[in-house]
Structure formats: C-alpha cells, structure tokens
Design a protein around this motif. Sequence first.
Motif, PDB file in Angstrom:
ATOM      1  N   TYR A   1       8.632  10.340  -0.283  1.00 19.91           N
ATOM      2  CA  TYR A   1       8.043   8.992  -0.294  1.00 19.91           C
ATOM      3  C   TYR A   1       9.061   7.868  -0.467  1.00 19.91           C
ATOM      4  O   TYR A   1       8.687   6.751  -0.857  1.00 19.91           O
ATOM      5  CB  TYR A   1       7.013   8.908  -1.433  1.00 19.91           C
ATOM      6  CG  TYR A   1       5.809   9.794  -1.223  1.00 19.91           C
ATOM      7  CD1 TYR A   1       4.947   9.599  -0.142  1.00 19.91           C
ATOM      8  CD2 TYR A   1       5.533  10.833  -2.114  1.00 19.91           C
ATOM      9  CE1 TYR A   1       3.840  10.416   0.047  1.00 19.91           C
ATOM     10  CE2 TYR A   1       4.428  11.654  -1.934  1.00 19.91           C
ATOM     11  CZ  TYR A   1       3.587  11.433  -0.854  1.00 19.91           C
ATOM     12  OH  TYR A   1       2.479  12.234  -0.666  1.00 19.91           O
TER      13      TYR A   1
ATOM     14  N   ASN B   1       1.354   7.097  -5.600  1.00 24.09           N
ATOM     15  CA  ASN B   1       0.756   6.065  -6.441  1.00 24.09           C
ATOM     16  C   ASN B   1       0.340   6.664  -7.790  1.00 24.09           C
ATOM     17  O   ASN B   1       0.651   6.119  -8.853  1.00 24.09           O
ATOM     18  CB  ASN B   1      -0.457   5.459  -5.738  1.00 24.09           C
ATOM     19  CG  ASN B   1      -0.785   4.101  -6.308  1.00 24.09           C
ATOM     20  OD1 ASN B   1       0.028   3.186  -6.287  1.00 24.09           O
ATOM     21  ND2 ASN B   1      -1.971   3.990  -6.874  1.00 24.09           N
TER      22      ASN B   1
ATOM     23  N   GLU C   1       0.865  -1.192   0.000  1.00 28.50           N
ATOM     24  CA  GLU C   1       0.000   0.000   0.000  1.00 28.50           C
ATOM     25  C   GLU C   1       0.896   1.234   0.000  1.00 28.50           C
ATOM     26  O   GLU C   1       1.985   1.195   0.554  1.00 28.50           O
ATOM     27  CB  GLU C   1      -0.822   0.056   1.302  1.00 28.50           C
ATOM     28  CG  GLU C   1      -1.606  -1.203   1.610  1.00 28.50           C
ATOM     29  CD  GLU C   1      -2.904  -1.256   0.834  1.00 28.50           C
ATOM     30  OE1 GLU C   1      -3.488  -0.181   0.613  1.00 28.50           O
ATOM     31  OE2 GLU C   1      -3.300  -2.366   0.423  1.00 28.50           O
ATOM     32  N   ARG C   2       0.430   2.326  -0.614  1.00 29.32           N
ATOM     33  CA  ARG C   2       1.207   3.578  -0.549  1.00 29.32           C
ATOM     34  C   ARG C   2       0.280   4.774  -0.698  1.00 29.32           C
ATOM     35  O   ARG C   2      -0.835   4.639  -1.215  1.00 29.32           O
ATOM     36  CB  ARG C   2       2.317   3.665  -1.578  1.00 29.32           C
ATOM     37  CG  ARG C   2       1.915   3.274  -2.974  1.00 29.32           C
ATOM     38  CD  ARG C   2       2.393   1.892  -3.257  1.00 29.32           C
ATOM     39  NE  ARG C   2       1.588   1.279  -4.293  1.00 29.32           N
ATOM     40  CZ  ARG C   2       1.576  -0.011  -4.542  1.00 29.32           C
ATOM     41  NH1 ARG C   2       2.316  -0.822  -3.849  1.00 29.32           N
ATOM     42  NH2 ARG C   2       0.817  -0.502  -5.482  1.00 29.32           N
ATOM     43  N   PRO C   3       0.775   5.963  -0.288  1.00 32.93           N
ATOM     44  CA  PRO C   3      -0.061   7.153  -0.360  1.00 32.93           C
ATOM     45  C   PRO C   3      -0.503   7.458  -1.798  1.00 32.93           C
ATOM     46  O   PRO C   3       0.218   7.185  -2.764  1.00 32.93           O
ATOM     47  CB  PRO C   3       0.851   8.262   0.169  1.00 32.93           C
ATOM     48  CG  PRO C   3       1.859   7.548   1.005  1.00 32.93           C
ATOM     49  CD  PRO C   3       2.083   6.228   0.345  1.00 32.93           C
ATOM     50  N   ALA C   4      -1.711   8.041  -1.909  1.00 33.95           N
ATOM     51  CA  ALA C   4      -2.328   8.268  -3.222  1.00 33.95           C
ATOM     52  C   ALA C   4      -1.439   9.133  -4.121  1.00 33.95           C
ATOM     53  O   ALA C   4      -1.333   8.884  -5.327  1.00 33.95           O
ATOM     54  CB  ALA C   4      -3.688   8.928  -3.034  1.00 33.95           C
ATOM     55  N   GLU C   5      -0.775  10.139  -3.553  1.00 38.60           N
ATOM     56  CA  GLU C   5      -0.002  11.073  -4.387  1.00 38.60           C
ATOM     57  C   GLU C   5       1.113  10.350  -5.142  1.00 38.60           C
ATOM     58  O   GLU C   5       1.280  10.529  -6.355  1.00 38.60           O
ATOM     59  CB  GLU C   5       0.586  12.191  -3.508  1.00 38.60           C
ATOM     60  CG  GLU C   5       1.280  13.246  -4.334  1.00 38.60           C
ATOM     61  CD  GLU C   5       1.963  14.344  -3.498  1.00 38.60           C
ATOM     62  OE1 GLU C   5       2.126  15.459  -4.023  1.00 38.60           O
ATOM     63  OE2 GLU C   5       2.352  14.081  -2.340  1.00 38.60           O
TER      64      GLU C   5
END
Length: 259
Positions: free
Chosen positions: A243, A163, A157-161
């Motif tokens: 990130y 991704n 999983e990773r932050p939307a920005e």
Amino acid sequence: MSNENKTIHDFELNLICDFFSNMERQGPGSPEVTLKALGFTDNLNDKSLIADIGCGTGGQTMVLAQNVPGKIIGLDFLPNFIEIFNRNARQLGLQDRVKGIVGSMDNLPFQNEELDMIWSEGAIYNIGFERGLNEWRKYLKTGGYIAISESSWFTDERPAEINKFWMDAYPEIDTIPHQIAKICKAGYLPVATFILPENCWTEHYFALKIAAQEIFLNKYAGNETAEEFSALQSVEEELYRKYKEFYGYVFFIAKKIRQ
Ligand SMILES: C[S@@+](CC[C@H](N)C(=O)[O-])C[C@H]1O[C@@H](n2cnc3c(N)ncnc32)[C@H](O)[C@@H]1O
C-alpha cells in the motif's frame, strides 16, 4: 487477540526496546533525508541549542551533529536507547556537543524560548502531531525551526485493510494538506514539505530489521510473545509494500515567526 489484530501498543516496552536497540535507527529515514531537511533551515551557530525529541539510539542525531554547529540534546524515554546514543556520540568524538538524556516528550526539560531548533524523526506520533506542535512551540526561539517526520496519507481515500491498520495503530494519521493546516494553526510558517523516498523504508529500515530480528529471535527462542512481536514487523513490511502509494513518512519543516 490474534496476531493479525495486534499493534505495537500491545507489546511490552522492554521487548520493543530490545528489538530496536539492535538497529542503527528505529524508524524510516536516511542520512540523505536528514540533510535535505536540514537544508531548509538556517541561522545556526556555535551557541545554538538543538533538541532531538524521541531520538532513539541517535542515528539521525549524529548526522545532524556532523553538519551543524552548536549543541544537541537527544531526548528519549528509553534509558537503553540513551545509553547507546551516548556511546555512539563518544565513538564519533561528539560527546562535548551531543548529549543524550532520558525524558518524556510530554514534559520537556527546557526553558521557554531556549531552543534554536527542534528536530524529531518518526517520534511525534507518541504525543500526537497536533499536541506536539502546540506544546513544543514555547521552547523554540522566535526565528527557530521545527523539523518533524510523520506518517501521513497520500490520498483522501484508501483501501479498507490499510485504513484499519492505521486506525488501530495511530488514528491521528492525516493527509498532507491537513498536517500543513495544523502547522499553520499551531503558529508556525510552513517552510518545506517532502515525502521520504522509498529507500528510507526498504534500505534504511526494513533491511536493518532482518539482522535485528535474527539476534532478537535467538535471544528469545521459544518465547511466544517475542515471536509474535517479530512477526508483526513482517506484517508491517508486507503492508508497506502493498500500500505504499497510499501512505508514507513526510518531513515537515516550519519556522516560528512570532512569539
Ligand atoms: C520510531 S522511534 C524513532 C527514533 C529515531 N528518531 C529514529 O528516527 O530512528 C520513536 C522513538 O520515540 C521514543 N518515545 C516514545 N514515546 C516517548 C515519550 N513519551 N517521550 C520520549 N520519547 C518517546 C521511543 O523510545 C523511540 O525511540
């Protein structure tokens, strides 16, 4: 389109080439990491033939050449990079063993089973990781190695920005276990996998971009597209710093163990 939504694919090739030709390497990496990856391979001799695919101006190729016997062909589709590559080889006295040629990674000029090793740092994404592994395999001798660095996710999983940034730039980016599964599926034995240390980005890539950016912006003063392209480089750096626990470059070394 706002600059925020642009990826490198939205800019002219000449501009990209001009920017990166002022750098010793065109992607994250370092001589130490090239040598570490090389350390997982063996069986090279004076008769060996190695291809460095998407070699750029040859930063990593020259390190390889100084540490392996045999011949190396660097292949890149940008003639300017190949010109610089061959100049670098001459300056280092390596021109008899190291030759840069213009060509495309989706139509390699090699015979089946001609290569003892395939090297490719930060370049296979241009054809796609899985496609490159599959298509390049036939050129490799049984017992030969493939050594590739590729951007990969470190987490599921990773932050939307971040991704979104990668989905726009290179949707085939994947997690390390998935990449290893692709290596196996393509018919190689995974030999080693390691994450490139942060200094491959900061010291050996972003730091070199500062000087390249200055030369580039002087040359293209007042050119809006060039300024946007240069600004995108800073966005990539900011995203990395924010990130870096979620993604990075990974070196995959694998062996072709059967025909
Ligand atoms: C991120 S750079 C990496 C260069 C070098 N390997 C390094 O690590 O410094 C990717 C390279 O792939 C080359 N490239 C892109 N598409 C290509 C293609 N279809 N065939 C051959 N080279 C290609 C680019 O010109 C560029 O030099």
